[in-house]
Design an enzyme around this catalytic site. Structure first.
Site, PDB file in Angstrom:
ATOM      1  N   VAL A 183       3.340  49.139  17.104  1.00  0.00           N
ATOM      2  CA  VAL A 183       3.485  47.675  16.915  1.00  0.00           C
ATOM      3  C   VAL A 183       4.458  47.042  17.912  1.00  0.00           C
ATOM      4  O   VAL A 183       4.455  45.817  18.064  1.00  0.00           O
ATOM      5  CB  VAL A 183       3.907  47.295  15.477  1.00  0.00           C
ATOM      6  CG1 VAL A 183       2.874  47.696  14.444  1.00  0.00           C
ATOM      7  CG2 VAL A 183       5.286  47.824  15.123  1.00  0.00           C
ATOM      8  N   LYS A 236      15.956  42.214   9.572  1.00  0.00           N
ATOM      9  CA  LYS A 236      15.378  41.952   8.250  1.00  0.00           C
ATOM     10  C   LYS A 236      15.699  40.531   7.795  1.00  0.00           C
ATOM     11  O   LYS A 236      14.867  39.864   7.159  1.00  0.00           O
ATOM     12  CB  LYS A 236      15.870  42.992   7.242  1.00  0.00           C
ATOM     13  CG  LYS A 236      15.340  44.395   7.530  1.00  0.00           C
ATOM     14  CD  LYS A 236      13.821  44.450   7.506  1.00  0.00           C
ATOM     15  CE  LYS A 236      13.263  45.830   7.760  1.00  0.00           C
ATOM     16  NZ  LYS A 236      11.799  45.892   7.668  1.00  0.00           N
ATOM     17  N   SER A 293      13.769  43.355   3.660  1.00  0.00           N
ATOM     18  CA  SER A 293      14.660  44.313   2.975  1.00  0.00           C
ATOM     19  C   SER A 293      15.742  43.543   2.245  1.00  0.00           C
ATOM     20  O   SER A 293      16.124  42.442   2.669  1.00  0.00           O
ATOM     21  CB  SER A 293      15.320  45.239   3.995  1.00  0.00           C
ATOM     22  OG  SER A 293      16.327  46.021   3.369  1.00  0.00           O
ATOM     23  N   TYR A 353      19.257  46.593  12.084  1.00  0.00           N
ATOM     24  CA  TYR A 353      18.377  46.596  10.905  1.00  0.00           C
ATOM     25  C   TYR A 353      18.668  45.367  10.040  1.00  0.00           C
ATOM     26  O   TYR A 353      17.755  44.622   9.673  1.00  0.00           O
ATOM     27  CB  TYR A 353      18.586  47.882  10.107  1.00  0.00           C
ATOM     28  CG  TYR A 353      17.569  48.067   8.995  1.00  0.00           C
ATOM     29  CD1 TYR A 353      16.305  48.574   9.268  1.00  0.00           C
ATOM     30  CD2 TYR A 353      17.870  47.720   7.682  1.00  0.00           C
ATOM     31  CE1 TYR A 353      15.370  48.750   8.257  1.00  0.00           C
ATOM     32  CE2 TYR A 353      16.941  47.885   6.661  1.00  0.00           C
ATOM     33  CZ  TYR A 353      15.696  48.397   6.958  1.00  0.00           C
ATOM     34  OH  TYR A 353      14.765  48.555   5.956  1.00  0.00           O
ATOM     35  N   ALA A 354      19.947  45.139   9.734  1.00  0.00           N
ATOM     36  CA  ALA A 354      20.313  44.002   8.885  1.00  0.00           C
ATOM     37  C   ALA A 354      19.876  42.682   9.528  1.00  0.00           C
ATOM     38  O   ALA A 354      19.338  41.787   8.855  1.00  0.00           O
ATOM     39  CB  ALA A 354      21.818  44.006   8.644  1.00  0.00           C
ATOM     40  N   ALA A 355      20.094  42.567  10.846  1.00  0.00           N
ATOM     41  CA  ALA A 355      19.774  41.311  11.535  1.00  0.00           C
ATOM     42  C   ALA A 355      18.266  41.078  11.595  1.00  0.00           C
ATOM     43  O   ALA A 355      17.787  39.957  11.373  1.00  0.00           O
ATOM     44  CB  ALA A 355      20.361  41.335  12.946  1.00  0.00           C
TER      45      ALA A 355
END
Ligand code: NAD
Length: 260
Positions: free
Chosen positions: A66, A169, A151, A165-167
């Protein structure tokens, strides 16, 4: 129960070879859809296609990355052309890379550009390209459902995940709101789900390690992590006529974490 039926519908799921994407593909097939299973993991895809066929469903594997944005856009076009429509797209492909800020390697100054770019390329740009690919045929046919797997780590700070990851999501939450506005007049509905910890293969399967599982369970009011099957009801709701008045939302499925 017709409002949960997907009979005759054509669906595509990214990240379908494992975890939440696999659960998504299984429930869509069970509800009657023909499901194109997209993933970078060719052998995993073959196994999921086999499981779905053995249960009497219709599934077709499609190996792709992707983060190759033209490839995912082309894939949705091809599916729509081959089947004459594209009703449901679930964007589940995602990775976590980089440890939490609680470790030295996860602190701001230690994050390598390459690690940041890799997560953004899959979790944000890859999902945007998937939404772009879905939107074209769905706008043309005047209907469609898109579901993005965000998330709970995108709703508030999370000590268990890395910055990228936090940013990414959190970015998905507003991507979904923004796209919902453009797509609403065309009858295309887009929503996200925000899972808490589920026992999948993410991060090299670390949620299957008992110590990591205990750490996650301690953050969840229900006191445990979830099994992949537990996301099926919500994904079916957001893919089916039962949710015909829902768009632009992100729904937590997190054992109560986001309510804390
Ligand atoms: N498991 C959890 O606790 C949890 C919690 C919140 C959100 N999520 C999200 O759920 C989604 C699915 O993760 P999972 O937990 O099922 O993990 P998983 O590792 O079990 O499944 C992810 C799948 O995505 C595929 N994938 C990875 N990179 C890809 C790429 N570039 N192109 C195509 N496919 C690719 C993998 O091959 C794998 O099959 C992710 O977006 C993840 O961030 C998971």
């Amino acid at each position: 129960m017709d409002r949960f039926s997907l009979d005759g519908q054509i669906a595509m799921v990214t990240g379908a070879a494992s975890g939440l994407g696999k659960a998504a593909a299984e429930v869509l097939a069970e509800a009657g859809a023909t499901v194109v299973l997209a993933d970078i993991d060719e052998s995993g895809l073959a196994a999921v296609a086999e499981t779905i066929s053995a249960a009497g469903g219709r599934a077709e594997p499609l190996t792709l990355d992707v983060s190759d944005r033209p490839a995912i856009r082309q894939a949705t076009e091809d599916v729509a052309a081959r089947y004459g429509r594209l009703d449901i797209v679930i964007a589940s492909a995602g990775i976590t890379a980089g440890p939490s800020y609680r470790t030295e390697a996860g602190q701001i100054g230690a994050i390598a550009d390459s690690a940041w770019d890799k997560v953004v390329g899959i979790n944000l740009s890859g999902v945007f390209a998937t939404v772009q690919g879905a939107a074209g045929p769905m706008k043309n046919q005047g209907s469609g459902r898109i579901v993005v797997i965000a998330s709970v780590a995108g709703l508030k700070s999370d000590p268990m995940v890395g910055y990228a990851y936090a940013a990414t999501k959190a970015a998905l939450v507003n991507l979904v709101r923004q796209a919902a506005m453009e797509l609403a007049p065309h009858g295309v509905l887009i929503n996200a789900v925000a899972p808490g910890p589920f026992r999948t293969n993410i991060a090299g399967g670390r949620l299957q390690n008992p110590d990591v599982e205990a750490a996650f369970s301690g953050m969840v009011p229900l006191g445990r992590i979830a099994e992949p099957d537990e996301i099926k009801g919500l994904l079916l709701l957001l893919s089916s006529p039962a949710s015909s008045f829902m768009t632009g939302t992100t729904i937590p499925i997190d054992g109560g974490m986001s309510a804390r």
